[in-house]
Design a protein around this motif. Structure first.
Motif, short mmCIF file in Angstrom:
data_model
loop_
_atom_site.label_atom_id
_atom_site.label_comp_id
_atom_site.label_asym_id
_atom_site.label_seq_id
_atom_site.Cartn_x
_atom_site.Cartn_y
_atom_site.Cartn_z
N THR A 58 0.83 -1.19 0.00
CA THR A 58 0.00 0.00 0.00
C THR A 58 0.87 1.25 0.00
O THR A 58 2.05 1.21 0.37
CB THR A 58 -0.94 0.06 1.22
OG1 THR A 58 -0.14 -0.01 2.41
CG2 THR A 58 -1.94 -1.08 1.20
N TYR A 59 0.26 2.34 -0.43
CA TYR A 59 0.92 3.66 -0.42
C TYR A 59 -0.11 4.68 0.03
O TYR A 59 -1.29 4.59 -0.36
CB TYR A 59 1.42 3.99 -1.82
CG TYR A 59 1.80 5.45 -1.99
CD1 TYR A 59 0.85 6.37 -2.42
CD2 TYR A 59 3.09 5.89 -1.71
CE1 TYR A 59 1.18 7.72 -2.56
CE2 TYR A 59 3.42 7.24 -1.86
CZ TYR A 59 2.46 8.14 -2.28
OH TYR A 59 2.79 9.45 -2.41
N TYR A 60 0.34 5.64 0.84
CA TYR A 60 -0.55 6.69 1.31
C TYR A 60 0.10 8.05 1.10
O TYR A 60 1.31 8.22 1.28
CB TYR A 60 -0.85 6.53 2.80
CG TYR A 60 -1.62 5.27 3.14
CD1 TYR A 60 -0.96 4.10 3.50
CD2 TYR A 60 -3.01 5.26 3.09
CE1 TYR A 60 -1.66 2.95 3.80
CE2 TYR A 60 -3.73 4.11 3.38
CZ TYR A 60 -3.04 2.96 3.74
OH TYR A 60 -3.75 1.82 4.03
N LYS A 65 -1.73 9.67 6.08
CA LYS A 65 -1.06 8.57 6.80
C LYS A 65 -1.48 8.55 8.26
O LYS A 65 -1.52 9.57 8.92
CB LYS A 65 0.46 8.73 6.70
CG LYS A 65 1.05 8.28 5.39
CD LYS A 65 2.57 8.44 5.40
CE LYS A 65 3.17 8.01 4.07
NZ LYS A 65 4.63 8.24 4.03
N GLN A 103 1.51 -2.19 -8.96
CA GLN A 103 1.20 -1.16 -7.97
C GLN A 103 1.78 0.15 -8.48
O GLN A 103 2.91 0.18 -8.95
CB GLN A 103 1.81 -1.46 -6.60
CG GLN A 103 1.58 -0.33 -5.60
CD GLN A 103 2.16 -0.57 -4.23
OE1 GLN A 103 2.21 -1.70 -3.78
NE2 GLN A 103 2.61 0.47 -3.57
N SER A 105 1.45 4.69 -7.79
CA SER A 105 0.79 5.88 -7.25
C SER A 105 0.69 6.97 -8.32
O SER A 105 0.23 8.07 -8.02
CB SER A 105 1.54 6.41 -6.03
OG SER A 105 2.86 6.77 -6.39
#
Length: 123
Positions: A58-60, A65, A103, A105
Motif C-alpha cells: 500500500t501507499y498513502y 497517513k 502497484q 501511485s
C-alpha cells in the motif's frame, strides 16, 4: 475495461469517520492495482492511497497517513477506504480507479475511473 462505482460518501463532522467502497465489474479485479484519489475544490486530482493487485503493498499520501486505510477484497471485487479523524481539508470528491500495473501511485497509470463520491467534513 473495468467499471467502477463508488459509495459511502456524505457529510460528517470533523473527527468523524467514513468508509468508502468501490465495486468493480467487467474484468478480473485481481489483475489491477486500485487507488483512491480526490479532488478538492479549486485543486487538481491527487492520490490518496493505492493498493497492489493482491493487497500486500500500500501507499498513502502524507496528508492521510495514520488516518486512512485502504483495503481490498478480491473475492467481492471491492476496494475500501476507511477514513478516520476526518478534517475539513479532507473535503473533496473521492474517486476510485484501476491500473493494470502491479502497484503505482502515478495518476497517469490509472485508466479506469469511477464517477466519484462527495465527502464533506464540517468544522
Amino acid at each position: 475495461q473495468v467499471q467502477l462505482v463508488e459509495s459511502g460518501g456524505g457529510l460528517v463532522q470533523a473527527g468523524g469517520s467514513l468508509r468508502l467502497s468501490c465495486a468493480a465489474s467487467g474484468r478480473t479485479f485481481g489483475n489491477y492495482a486500485m487507488g483512491w484519489f480526490r479532488r478538492a475544490p479549486g485543486k487538481e486530482r491527487d492520490v490518496v492511497a493505492v493498493t497492489s493487485r493482491g493487497g500486500m503493498f500500500t501507499y498513502y499520501a502524507d496528508s492521510v497517513k495514520g488516518r486512512f486505510t485502504i483495503s481490498r477484497d478480491n473475492a467481492k471485487n471491492t476496494v475500501y477506504l476507511q477514513m478516520n479523524s476526518l478534517k475539513p481539508e479532507d473535503t473533496a470528491v473521492y474517486y476510485c480507479a484501476a491500473s493494470p500495473s502491479f502497484q503505482t501511485s502515478r495518476i497517469e497509470e490509472y485508466k479506469d475511473w469511477g464517477q466519484g463520491t462527495q465527502v464533506t467534513v464540517s468544522s
